[in-house]
Scaffold this active site. Sequence first.
Site, mmCIF file in Angstrom:
data_model
loop_
_atom_site.group_PDB
_atom_site.id
_atom_site.type_symbol
_atom_site.label_atom_id
_atom_site.label_comp_id
_atom_site.label_asym_id
_atom_site.label_seq_id
_atom_site.Cartn_x
_atom_site.Cartn_y
_atom_site.Cartn_z
ATOM 1 N N CYS A 1 0.916 -0.852 -0.217
ATOM 2 C CA CYS A 1 0.711 0.001 -0.084
ATOM 3 C C CYS A 1 0.962 1.342 -0.357
ATOM 4 O O CYS A 1 1.750 1.407 0.218
ATOM 5 C CB CYS A 1 -0.972 0.213 1.258
ATOM 6 S SG CYS A 1 -1.917 1.385 0.914
ATOM 7 N N ASP B 1 -6.873 -3.426 10.830
ATOM 8 C CA ASP B 1 -5.470 -2.469 11.149
ATOM 9 C C ASP B 1 -5.879 -1.808 12.877
ATOM 10 O O ASP B 1 -6.716 -2.332 13.301
ATOM 11 C CB ASP B 1 -5.789 -0.614 10.001
ATOM 12 C CG ASP B 1 -4.505 -0.523 10.081
ATOM 13 O OD1 ASP B 1 -4.611 0.975 9.164
ATOM 14 O OD2 ASP B 1 -3.629 -0.872 10.708
#
Length: 214
Positions: A8, A131
């Site tokens: 990412c 997350d």
Amino acid sequence: MTVLTKICGLSEPESLRAAVTGGARYVGFVFYPPSPRAVAPALAADLARLVPTGIRSVGLFVDPDDEFLEHVVGQVPLDLIQLHGKETPRRVAEIKARYGMPVMKAVKIGGPEDLAAALEAAETADRLLFDAKPPAKVAALPGGNGIAFDWTLLAGRRWPKPWMLSGGLTPENVAEAVRVTGATEIDVSSGVEDRPGHKDPALVRAFLDAAARL
Ligand SMILES: O=C(O)c1ccccc1NCC(=O)[C@H](O)[C@H](O)COP(=O)(O)O
């Protein structure tokens, strides 16, 4: 076990190439201006056009309004929208319907009390991304903080939608993270950078090599 990896926060051709040639199955572009990984839509479009078929380009947003989504989705060839803010299940459903694209909803985990939000998000999101909850005391980003949460909170649990593990993963800890959580999809940003916002192609390759050995 095959573990699929998302790299990412890509913003340069060299690190994108390292991700693609190293076996990443997802590449993420951050459309959140306060992030050191934020990429302009025009550049993201050029990068996304380098992504071979079979690898999914993920557009990352934080509580975007329709105008911003339109501005990005209208010029960047994305396969998946990742929502990393406080988007409600209703907003997720609205974005899915409007843009005809699958949505991955980030669920921030600080403790067991945060797991219920995953089931709520799964009502409308196509995928979940677990997350770490940003630290409350410092002015942290909503994500990309290089912080891991207690992986045992996910141990042995099953979720109604496909899910990805993220938060503080590195080439050194990814095997333990997958062993504890049973994740089959993982995501990394800080752990493959040599400075905030700058991906190190060698670290990208090291992470992907570590994932490939699982
Ligand atoms: O990466 C960012 O800068 C970011 C900024 C704002 C919201 C989300 C962000 N990243 C989301 C991701 O999917 C990251 O890969 C994820 O949070 C893991 O990051 P890290 O702990 O640095 O590996």
